[in-house]
Motif scaffolding. Structure first.
Motif, PDB file in Angstrom:
ATOM      1  N   TRP A 122       0.820  -1.204   0.000  1.00 16.29           N
ATOM      2  CA  TRP A 122       0.000   0.000   0.000  1.00 16.29           C
ATOM      3  C   TRP A 122       0.858   1.260   0.000  1.00 16.29           C
ATOM      4  CZ3 TRP A 122      -3.946  -1.670   4.327  1.00 16.29           C
ATOM      5  CH2 TRP A 122      -4.756  -2.677   3.811  1.00 16.29           C
ATOM      6  N   SER A 123       0.210   2.370  -0.355  1.00 17.55           N
ATOM      7  CA  SER A 123       0.915   3.647  -0.448  1.00 17.55           C
ATOM      8  C   SER A 123       0.592   4.534   0.747  1.00 17.55           C
ATOM      9  CB  SER A 123       0.519   4.378  -1.734  1.00 17.55           C
ATOM     10  OG  SER A 123       1.032   5.680  -1.737  1.00 17.55           O
ATOM     11  N   ARG A 124       1.582   5.265   1.193  1.00 16.73           N
ATOM     12  CA  ARG A 124       1.390   6.236   2.266  1.00 16.73           C
ATOM     13  C   ARG A 124       0.511   7.415   1.819  1.00 16.73           C
ATOM     14  NH1 ARG A 124       2.117   4.166   7.133  1.00 16.73           N
ATOM     15  NH2 ARG A 124       4.278   3.601   7.645  1.00 16.73           N
ATOM     16  N   HIS A 177      -8.104   2.515  -0.342  1.00 14.54           N
ATOM     17  CA  HIS A 177      -7.691   3.394  -1.434  1.00 14.54           C
ATOM     18  C   HIS A 177      -8.639   3.450  -2.627  1.00 14.54           C
ATOM     19  CE1 HIS A 177      -5.882  -0.638  -2.274  1.00 14.54           C
ATOM     20  NE2 HIS A 177      -6.390  -0.399  -3.460  1.00 14.54           N
ATOM     21  N   THR A 209       0.657   5.369  -8.074  1.00 12.16           N
ATOM     22  CA  THR A 209       1.330   5.295  -6.784  1.00 12.16           C
ATOM     23  C   THR A 209       0.402   4.713  -5.726  1.00 12.16           C
ATOM     24  OG1 THR A 209       2.753   7.176  -7.329  1.00 12.16           O
ATOM     25  CG2 THR A 209       2.511   6.634  -5.002  1.00 12.16           C
ATOM     26  N   PHE A 259       7.603   7.951  -5.619  1.00 13.37           N
ATOM     27  CA  PHE A 259       8.260   6.735  -5.132  1.00 13.37           C
ATOM     28  C   PHE A 259       9.295   7.094  -4.065  1.00 13.37           C
ATOM     29  CE2 PHE A 259      11.531   3.473  -5.175  1.00 13.37           C
ATOM     30  CZ  PHE A 259      10.800   2.301  -5.144  1.00 13.37           C
ATOM     31  N   THR A 271       7.449   8.349  -0.822  1.00  9.58           N
ATOM     32  CA  THR A 271       6.590   7.442  -0.059  1.00  9.58           C
ATOM     33  C   THR A 271       7.239   6.097   0.244  1.00  9.58           C
ATOM     34  OG1 THR A 271       5.561   6.648  -2.115  1.00  9.58           O
ATOM     35  CG2 THR A 271       4.486   8.482  -0.972  1.00  9.58           C
ATOM     36  N   ARG A 272       8.259   5.720  -0.524  1.00  9.34           N
ATOM     37  CA  ARG A 272       8.892   4.418  -0.297  1.00  9.34           C
ATOM     38  C   ARG A 272      10.382   4.515  -0.022  1.00  9.34           C
ATOM     39  NH1 ARG A 272       5.724   0.156  -0.899  1.00  9.34           N
ATOM     40  NH2 ARG A 272       3.699   0.490  -1.895  1.00  9.34           N
ATOM     41  N   THR A 279       3.158  -3.117  -7.252  1.00 14.02           N
ATOM     42  CA  THR A 279       3.278  -1.681  -6.999  1.00 14.02           C
ATOM     43  C   THR A 279       4.326  -1.104  -7.937  1.00 14.02           C
ATOM     44  OG1 THR A 279       3.661  -0.027  -5.277  1.00 14.02           O
ATOM     45  CG2 THR A 279       5.066  -1.955  -5.255  1.00 14.02           C
TER      46      THR A 279
END
Length: 591
Positions: free
Chosen positions: A82-84, A163, A199, A244, A247-248, A259
């Motif tokens: 999952w994404s922030r 989401h 994203t 990217f 958030t990662r 992802t």
């Protein structure tokens, strides 16, 4: 004929009308969902796990650490895909309100307010596009149309904090970009919308390709439209890299298939470079087509070299048995021919009427506006095709269909209000009922066959919610000494929310090691299951007898642990714990 009237910016009457429409829909959602809100009954296990992720972040877990450390803890936890980005609105609401009302009330407010605010964004974007292309009345009706699709409205219900609602917002933002007067400015908007969408979830990739395909078609029709595709891919590549990194980070550069990861980011950069070179000089149509083909082939080659395993899909890294017994059986990810008829009607009827409305609009328009509605027709076709293959994409198809349906509903209502003939009025009424109450024929048929049975809605949006209320059992479970719980995958997130314990697994594919353990555990004979739990160090066992997951496990292995516990058998190595509800819970005795 309909003339082009692309207005820029926003209109105060548009915002006011859309706000009033949203307030009406939001009030209805609050009224109809109040019992679930009060009991904090999440629409889907993903929403519960999203809350756990938010709490971990607030509690001090690192921004780039997306691991659920209370899932499969002996193996280091489960890294989530999952994404922030989706956590940010929740974090803002909780952070703003906590000093005013306390942490618990702030969290509750975020669970209710954020989905409704997401719905407001979606309604505004749909209404704005119709306002620019048609008029204010049609825009207002388009906003209301969005509330008439069950699969769409489900994604914005209170407590639906995952989401999917934000994906709808991104799709509508991308559709708005197609209506921009400046091709370059439209490309910037489209690239940003697609970058945020991808994203948040890679599920948006097929429709992102459709948007890029429409931009390419415009370039082929008119070289002056080339900047739309060029800017789209340039901004998409740059923004995706930036998101990217934001958030990662750079801690995980593995070639994941679920992802945005380095191979796919490289493909985006390659595509941006390819179209930039093509735009550097004026090329004949055949050369331009060849350039598109070479760019696409190069991107496919990069993906095959960098992540060949992804040709097997997003679940390529999951355990084969987990893919077979769990991941391939999720209804929301299945094609329409695997769904119940009533649910299929809810998925497809509104987009089909939207296709018809878009077709009529392009026939009645001329010049640029006719080309726009033709492009929009292609976009709806792509969204409908994706929905036929993956049911959960139906919400996006319905949202996109609301745009032409705002105009169509205005036409139907005009036929009812004006001096129309009786057949035309009857046709308008029938069309409205079929478009917005698609399950009405099934209800009428069922009532005719069984007149003694009360009318009930059919084809409710299918979820994996449990009949066992974990919140009822939570106080008793939370009071026990901390330990690992072996629980059905679908109630694991709720146990994470309401108790301090860890869980073997939830139904999230990156945790396939724990998922495989749970599948094997419920299928094993009781003595073998006891040995598995002792060897792992698991302290508790939970079971919800009415859960579909348990019924399927019992059907698969009639002599297995799940089947025998569901039949009421009890074993000396299980010490019952009274939870005050239907959830069965035991301590695991070592001998």
């Amino acid at each position: 004929m309909i003339v082009e009237r692309r207005r820029s910016g926003w209109s105060a009457p548009l915002v006011l009308r859309t706000t009033l429409a949203w307030a009406l829909v939001a009030a209805l959602l609050l009224i109809t969902h109040w019992a679930g809100i009060a009991a904090r009954r999440f629409p889907d296990p993903d929403d519960a796990l999203r809350l756990v992720e938010l709490r971990d972040l607030i509690g001090g877990q690192g921004w780039f650490d997306l691991t659920q450390h209370r899932l499969d803890a002996p193996h280091g936890g489960v890294p989530m895909h999952w994404s922030r980005l989706v956590d940010i609105p929740l974090l803002l609401v909780v952070g703003t309100l906590t000093p005013l009302v306390g942490a618990a009330s702030a969290e509750f407010a975020a669970l209710v307010a954020v989905p409704l605010l997401t719905l407001y964004c979606a309604m505004l974007l749909a209404a704005r596009l119709v306002w620019r292309m048609v008029d204010l009345e049609a825009a207002t009706l388009a906003a209301l149309v969005m509330a008439l699709s069950a699969p769409l409205l489900f994604q914005f219900a209170p407590l639906r904090i995952d989401h999917h609602g934000w994906q709808v917002v991104c799709a509508l933002a991308a559709a708005n970009a197609l209506a921009t007067r400046s091709a370059a400015r439209g490309g910037v908007m489209l690239g940003l919308a697609l970058a945020v969408w991808l994203t948040i979830s890679l599920e948006g990739l097929p429709l992102a390709l459709a948007f890029c395909g429409i931009a390419a078609l415009r370039w082929l029709r008119d070289p002056k439209e080339g900047p739309l595709l060029v800017r789209t891919l340039q901004v998409l590549a740059f923004a995706s890299l930036a998101l990217f990194a934001a958030t990662r980070g750079i801690g995980d550069l593995a070639p994941h298939c679920d992802t945005l990861s380095p191979p796919l980011l490289t493909v985006l950069c390659w595509s941006a470079l390819g179209v930039t070179l093509l735009a550097a000089q004026r090329l004949p149509l055949s050369w331009l087509l060849g350039g598109f083909a070479m760019t696409a082939a190069g991107g496919a080659g990069i993906l095959l070299i960098g992540a060949p395993q992804c040709t097997a899909g997003s679940f390529a890294a999951a355990d084969p048995l987990v893919r077979q017994l769990w991941l391939s059986g999720l209804l929301e990810g299945m094609p329409v021919w695997r769904q119940q008829p009533a649910f299929v009607l809810q998925l497809l009827v509104l987009p089909l009427f939207g296709l018809g409305a878009a077709w009529r609009l392009q026939l009645r328009s001329h010049d640029w506006l006719r080309r726009f509605w033709f492009d929009y027709l292609l976009l709806l076709l792509a969204a409908l095709a994706i929905t036929c293959l993956v049911a959960r994409a139906g919400a996006i198809a319905a949202a996109l269909a609301a745009v032409p349906l705002g105009w169509q509903l205005r036409e139907w209502l005009a036929a009812l209000r004006g001096p129309s003939s009786v057949p035309r009025r009857s046709l308008a009424v029938t069309a409205i009922l079929l478009a917005f109450v698609p399950t009405l024929p099934l209800l009428a048929w069922g009532d005719a066959r069984h007149p003694e049975a009360p009318l009930s809605p059919v084809g409710q949006v299918q979820t994996r919610a449990s009949a066992c209320q974990v919140s009822t059992a939570a106080p008793a479970i939370a009071s026990l000494p901390r330990g690992e719980i072996a629980a059905p995958l679908d109630i694991a997130p709720a146990l994470l929310v309401d108790t301090p314990h860890s869980l073997v697994a939830s139904g999230h594919h990156r945790g396939s090691t724990g998922m495989r353990f749970m599948l094997d555990l419920f299928a094993a004979d009781p003595e073998r299951a006891h040995a598995m739990l002792i060897a792992r160090g698991t302290r508790y066992l939970a079971l919800c007898p009415g859960l579909a997951e348990i019924r399927l496990a019992a059907k698969r292995m009639p002599g297995g642990l799940a089947a025998r516990l569901q039949r009421g058998e009890r074993f000396d190595w299980l010490e019952p714990v009274d939870t005050g509800g239907p959830l069965l819970f035991w301590r695991i005795r070592p001998d």
